[in-house]
Design a protein around this motif. Structure first.
Motif, PDB file in Angstrom:
ATOM      1  N   ARG A  48      87.334  49.243 -14.451  1.00  0.00           N
ATOM      2  CA  ARG A  48      86.661  48.449 -15.471  1.00  0.00           C
ATOM      3  C   ARG A  48      87.627  47.396 -15.979  1.00  0.00           C
ATOM      4  NH1 ARG A  48      81.821  50.288 -17.502  1.00  0.00           N
ATOM      5  NH2 ARG A  48      81.203  52.394 -16.858  1.00  0.00           N
ATOM      6  N   GLY A  50      87.893  43.791 -18.790  1.00  0.00           N
ATOM      7  CA  GLY A  50      87.260  42.999 -19.823  1.00  0.00           C
ATOM      8  C   GLY A  50      87.224  41.528 -19.482  1.00  0.00           C
ATOM      9  N   LYS A  51      86.401  40.801 -20.202  1.00  0.00           N
ATOM     10  CA  LYS A  51      86.285  39.357 -20.014  1.00  0.00           C
ATOM     11  C   LYS A  51      87.655  38.700 -20.119  1.00  0.00           C
ATOM     12  CE  LYS A  51      84.029  35.282 -21.994  1.00  0.00           C
ATOM     13  NZ  LYS A  51      83.079  34.788 -23.040  1.00  0.00           N
ATOM     14  N   GLY A  71      78.785  42.659 -13.981  1.00  0.00           N
ATOM     15  CA  GLY A  71      79.589  41.551 -14.472  1.00  0.00           C
ATOM     16  C   GLY A  71      79.581  40.363 -13.531  1.00  0.00           C
ATOM     17  N   GLU A 115      83.074  37.907 -17.420  1.00  0.00           N
ATOM     18  CA  GLU A 115      82.573  38.786 -18.465  1.00  0.00           C
ATOM     19  C   GLU A 115      82.999  40.209 -18.124  1.00  0.00           C
ATOM     20  OE1 GLU A 115      78.116  39.776 -16.869  1.00  0.00           O
ATOM     21  OE2 GLU A 115      78.362  37.989 -18.090  1.00  0.00           O
ATOM     22  N   ASP A 116      82.780  41.153 -19.036  1.00  0.00           N
ATOM     23  CA  ASP A 116      83.142  42.539 -18.756  1.00  0.00           C
ATOM     24  C   ASP A 116      82.571  42.961 -17.411  1.00  0.00           C
ATOM     25  OD1 ASP A 116      84.294  42.514 -21.221  1.00  0.00           O
ATOM     26  OD2 ASP A 116      82.815  43.799 -22.191  1.00  0.00           O
TER      27      ASP A 116
END
Length: 247
Positions: A48, A50-51, A71, A115-116
């Motif tokens: 995962r 993040g942006k 995303g 984006e995420d």
């Protein structure tokens, strides 16, 4: 901008086995049987980010292939002047890393999360085994490499032969086609910002904004927040032809 550590630099942690339904629909596996794809689950990793995080950095030596589940990502490079050059957006269902996996050389571009995002990674040892043992995997990879080569050839032609306005229109058509649609309309969500679109078409934000405003004035597009709707795909295609582009 945050850089995600390469796999060799990440602290060890408990393995997370992704569900088969998270990745088996990826186009890279389209010629493989469901059982072949499901059997990969124990060997792949979930990530995962993040942006704004950099998932892969140019010159990294990791040879794994990454599949995007959620995303939007951007493949880019930065000139010494600081100017950003964008090569392509990667949407869910897409993947990246195949070039370094094939030739064994360092990464050729950065991959940044717009984006995420949630991804799975096929480690280098697994990719090497699939190269040796799975003709179906290789068939999909070679088909996609041919498609990517054609797409980059088209982009090079556009950068040298057509106007910024035309390049914006062509990029909107590409994104609309990738997003699917019903009849003569399509919805792009999340749509890129004007600055992000400028990076993709090799321009600055101001001329991109002018062209988007012109298309809105012609009732060809309508934007609300991060959603851009193509109201008339045929009219957008006509604009490309009218101002000197090719489809």
């Amino acid at each position: 901008m945050t850089v995600i550590p390469s796999p060799s630099q990440r602290a060890p942690g408990p393995a997370v086995e992704p569900r088969a339904e998270d990745y088996r629909a990826n186009k890279l596996f389209r010629h493989m049987t469901p059982d072949e794809v499901a059997a990969l689950a124990p060997q792949i990793e979930t990530l995962r980010c993040g942006k704004g995080e950099m998932i892969v950095q140019r010159r990294d030596e990791d040879g794994g292939i990454y599949l995007l589940l959620e995303g939007v990502l951007l493949a880019n490079l930065y000139a010494r002047s600081g100017r950003e050059v964008g090569y392509r957006r990667i949407a869910p269902g897409g993947y990246f890393g195949e070039i370094a996996a094939i030739d064994g050389l360092p990464r050729s571009v950065n991959i940044v999360a717009v984006e995420d995002a949630r991804l799975v990674r096929l480690p280098q040892r697994l990719v090497a085994r699939l190269f040796e043992e799975s003709p179906r995997f290789m068939r999909a990879l070679l088909e996609d490499m041919a498609t990517l080569t054609r797409a980059l050839t088209d982009r090079l032609f556009e950068l040298t032969a057509v106007s910024v306005a035309c390049r914006v229109d062509i990029e909107l058509l590409r994104m609309a086609t990738a997003a699917g649609g019903e009849g003569d309309t399509a919805v792009i969500h999340p749509c890129p910002t004007h600055a992000e679109l400028a990076v993709l078409v090799g321009s600055q934000r101001e001329p991109v904004t002018r062209e988007l405003n012109r298309l809105a004035g012609l009732n060809i597009i309508r934007q609300s927040g991060r959603t851009l709707k193509i109201l008339d795909m045929a009219a957008l295609a006509d604009e490309v032809e009218r101002i000197g582009g090719e489809l």
